[in-house]
Design a protein around this motif. Sequence first.
Motif, mmCIF file in Angstrom:
data_model
loop_
_atom_site.group_PDB
_atom_site.id
_atom_site.type_symbol
_atom_site.label_atom_id
_atom_site.label_comp_id
_atom_site.label_asym_id
_atom_site.label_seq_id
_atom_site.Cartn_x
_atom_site.Cartn_y
_atom_site.Cartn_z
ATOM 1 N N LEU A 257 -7.450 -32.615 16.580
ATOM 2 C CA LEU A 257 -6.716 -33.147 15.421
ATOM 3 C C LEU A 257 -5.213 -33.195 15.666
ATOM 4 O O LEU A 257 -4.529 -34.128 15.259
ATOM 5 C CB LEU A 257 -7.003 -32.307 14.166
ATOM 6 N N GLU A 258 -4.709 -32.140 16.333
ATOM 7 C CA GLU A 258 -3.255 -32.110 16.580
ATOM 8 C C GLU A 258 -2.842 -33.284 17.465
ATOM 9 O O GLU A 258 -1.834 -33.932 17.226
ATOM 10 C CB GLU A 258 -2.866 -30.781 17.235
ATOM 11 N N ALA A 261 -2.937 -36.517 15.593
ATOM 12 C CA ALA A 261 -1.761 -36.688 14.729
ATOM 13 C C ALA A 261 -0.560 -37.166 15.551
ATOM 14 O O ALA A 261 0.217 -38.022 15.114
ATOM 15 C CB ALA A 261 -1.427 -35.380 14.025
ATOM 16 N N ARG A 262 -0.425 -36.626 16.763
ATOM 17 C CA ARG A 262 0.710 -37.040 17.595
ATOM 18 C C ARG A 262 0.521 -38.468 18.110
ATOM 19 O O ARG A 262 1.485 -39.209 18.304
ATOM 20 C CB ARG A 262 0.909 -36.061 18.752
ATOM 21 N N LEU A 265 1.728 -40.599 15.461
ATOM 22 C CA LEU A 265 3.194 -40.625 15.468
ATOM 23 C C LEU A 265 3.700 -41.668 16.462
ATOM 24 O O LEU A 265 4.690 -42.348 16.239
ATOM 25 C CB LEU A 265 3.677 -39.233 15.869
ATOM 26 N N ASN A 299 -10.342 -31.410 6.482
ATOM 27 C CA ASN A 299 -8.917 -31.117 6.277
ATOM 28 C C ASN A 299 -8.284 -32.008 5.215
ATOM 29 O O ASN A 299 -7.063 -31.973 5.034
ATOM 30 C CB ASN A 299 -8.161 -31.265 7.595
ATOM 31 N N PHE A 301 -8.064 -35.254 5.254
ATOM 32 C CA PHE A 301 -7.319 -36.382 5.811
ATOM 33 C C PHE A 301 -8.019 -37.720 5.594
ATOM 34 O O PHE A 301 -7.543 -38.748 6.067
ATOM 35 C CB PHE A 301 -7.063 -36.173 7.307
ATOM 36 N N PRO A 306 -1.685 -36.831 7.818
ATOM 37 C CA PRO A 306 -0.360 -36.336 8.179
ATOM 38 C C PRO A 306 0.549 -37.486 8.641
ATOM 39 O O PRO A 306 0.061 -38.553 9.018
ATOM 40 C CB PRO A 306 -0.620 -35.389 9.350
ATOM 41 N N TYR A 307 1.828 -37.236 8.616
ATOM 42 C CA TYR A 307 2.842 -38.172 9.112
ATOM 43 C C TYR A 307 2.832 -39.517 8.375
ATOM 44 O O TYR A 307 3.223 -40.530 8.955
ATOM 45 C CB TYR A 307 2.668 -38.441 10.618
ATOM 46 N N MET A 310 6.159 -41.034 8.281
ATOM 47 C CA MET A 310 6.803 -41.350 9.555
ATOM 48 C C MET A 310 6.510 -42.782 10.006
ATOM 49 O O MET A 310 7.042 -43.237 11.009
ATOM 50 C CB MET A 310 6.353 -40.369 10.641
ATOM 51 N N ALA B 56 9.217 -34.891 14.918
ATOM 52 C CA ALA B 56 8.587 -36.167 14.545
ATOM 53 C C ALA B 56 9.606 -37.301 14.545
ATOM 54 O O ALA B 56 9.293 -38.435 14.913
ATOM 55 C CB ALA B 56 7.942 -36.043 13.172
ATOM 56 N N ASP B 67 1.571 -31.626 24.843
ATOM 57 C CA ASP B 67 0.544 -30.698 24.372
ATOM 58 C C ASP B 67 1.196 -29.731 23.376
ATOM 59 O O ASP B 67 2.399 -29.783 23.136
ATOM 60 C CB ASP B 67 -0.135 -29.960 25.538
ATOM 61 N N ASN B 68 0.378 -28.861 22.792
ATOM 62 C CA ASN B 68 0.892 -27.988 21.724
ATOM 63 C C ASN B 68 2.035 -27.097 22.205
ATOM 64 O O ASN B 68 2.985 -26.840 21.476
ATOM 65 C CB ASN B 68 -0.237 -27.108 21.178
ATOM 66 N N VAL B 71 5.241 -29.110 22.406
ATOM 67 C CA VAL B 71 5.755 -29.385 21.056
ATOM 68 C C VAL B 71 6.440 -28.142 20.503
ATOM 69 O O VAL B 71 7.565 -28.204 19.978
ATOM 70 C CB VAL B 71 4.608 -29.834 20.114
ATOM 71 N N SER B 157 -2.723 -27.544 9.762
ATOM 72 C CA SER B 157 -3.834 -27.532 10.720
ATOM 73 C C SER B 157 -3.643 -28.499 11.884
ATOM 74 O O SER B 157 -4.295 -28.351 12.913
ATOM 75 C CB SER B 157 -5.143 -27.858 9.997
ATOM 76 N N VAL B 158 -2.779 -29.501 11.734
ATOM 77 C CA VAL B 158 -2.571 -30.434 12.854
ATOM 78 C C VAL B 158 -1.147 -30.374 13.397
ATOM 79 O O VAL B 158 -0.759 -31.182 14.234
ATOM 80 C CB VAL B 158 -2.897 -31.890 12.448
ATOM 81 N N GLY B 159 -0.369 -29.434 12.891
ATOM 82 C CA GLY B 159 0.994 -29.282 13.392
ATOM 83 C C GLY B 159 1.942 -30.374 12.914
ATOM 84 O O GLY B 159 3.001 -30.582 13.502
ATOM 85 N N ALA B 160 1.566 -31.065 11.829
ATOM 86 C CA ALA B 160 2.402 -32.172 11.373
ATOM 87 C C ALA B 160 3.408 -31.749 10.302
ATOM 88 O O ALA B 160 4.384 -32.452 10.068
ATOM 89 C CB ALA B 160 1.526 -33.295 10.823
#
Lengths: 362, 195
Positions: A257-258, A261-262, A265, A299, A301, A306-307, A310, B56, B67-68, B71, B157-160
Amino acid sequence: MTTSNHANEISRLRDRLNPQMCILARDFAGMTQTDLAERLNVSQGTVSKIEEGITPASDAFISDLSRVFERPLGFFTQNPGLSLTLEGHFRKKSALPKKQLKMADARMNISRLQINRLVENCSIEFQEVPKCDPDEYPGGPKEIAAAVRQFLNIPHGPIANLVEVVETAGCIVRFLDFGTLLIDGFAVLSGTNIPIIFINKAFSPDRRRLTLAHEFGHVIMHRGRLRPNMDDEAFEFAGEFMMPAKEIKSTLYPLNLEKLARLKLRWKVSMAAILQHGKRIGAVNERYYRYIRTELSKNGFSKTEPYEDMVELEKPTSLTRILRFYKNDLGYTIDDVANLLNANHHEVSSLARPNHDRFTIV
Amino acid sequence: MADGNNFKNNCHLQLTSRPFGRQHLRMTEAQFLSSCPVEILLNCRDAVQRGFSDYAARYSHVADIHDNRTVASIIHCHIVEAAKSIACGPDLVFRYLAQRNLFILKNSVIIVFKKLDENLRSQNYPTRSATNFNAQEELEGIPANLPRIEVGYVPDSVGASIAGIYVVCRQGNQIDWSIDLHDDIEPRQRDLKIA
């Protein structure tokens, strides 16, 4: 207009009342015949007979129509010379109720008539939008998307302003209040064969971008024709047009998921659409796709990703440019434009400033 | 530069027993709140928010290849820069010691910025340096008698986005106490549910 002039105008128009325009105005307002009859203080039978063209409308009826729907008299007497049944390409949910479909259809139809009048009376040239038959491309919609990107000189990476690209290609983009969340977008040809793409302004900018790419795909591949799996082809085109496989595929592993999301972005496309595209291009297998879909849903979504803030809201400019031409080059006032379009002032402003009015859900 | 003697002289901290009979300084939440002006806490919170949102806003064009860990590292750098510009002053001084970005509060407390998990624990590779730092042990240039406090953010949960910003006092792997800074009005005690 004086009272006597108004009465003369009504008399002159009575025999020319176009019942279809009455139906269109009623559908636009989301009214049934009963609702309208109550507002006009007549029986439903009277409304029905007038709409069917069985009996002519009285002077008072026309005047009241104009008052109830807040539209100029000319709206109800115009004869557009176009079919008022939309024949185009919807991106919509299958559960769309008939009443909402009629309302959205009326809103797009009226907007199309206005755009049509604007375009056919001005001398602004529009590019001819490329036309590609999926049967002539071995790689199908994916290959067409790559060819269109090349034809439009779109550089590698995400498309910064998709609205600008689509308008430069020769389409008119209109963000419209459909009055429902069950339709995303619709593409139709104007009377002068200029593609008009309506996008539901209720949705987030990232979703509007995918819908626009999807409708653009319909315009390029399905103009004037019907094919099986047209929607699948349009989605395949949209995915490849927005996120070329050769650029995004390697970044889809490992995926969580992370990362999703990126990726959003970066590509300015919803996480769900990226995941779907990943599956389509073979970067995500069916099982993992379902797992991530579940995680997105868990979650929250599915509704809001998210974002969201942006992804910048892109603004159509074609209609603003045309209206500026009328104002600056032809010396039209707002009243003149309203008369030309048989529209009220609010609708003229909405055409000129497409992002300034709000969305309403009926 | 702050040194150990100054810290010892200036702070009023409890002496507590540690394993193997050694003694060290333990800072209570009340002691921390009384020594740290609210403005500094709020400025630290703003620095975290600014550093986080910088990612962002400024790295979207390459976000897909991060990667995490990358970031988190970028966000940390931006938080530190934001803190240097909006939180530092006579009471809060920035120092780079033992390859760490440290903020010294009134010569008595070390503040570091960290990314936290949902249990308010910061994640580190358990190098000797990291382990000693978290255990409040002495490191090169950093005396052991300086209490170390973390100001950290918990991502969603998604780091946003940021789910919470906290001041955390650790003793090794245990959270001694924490303060929720995410409230817009005043810092307040977080109702911790940590085993």
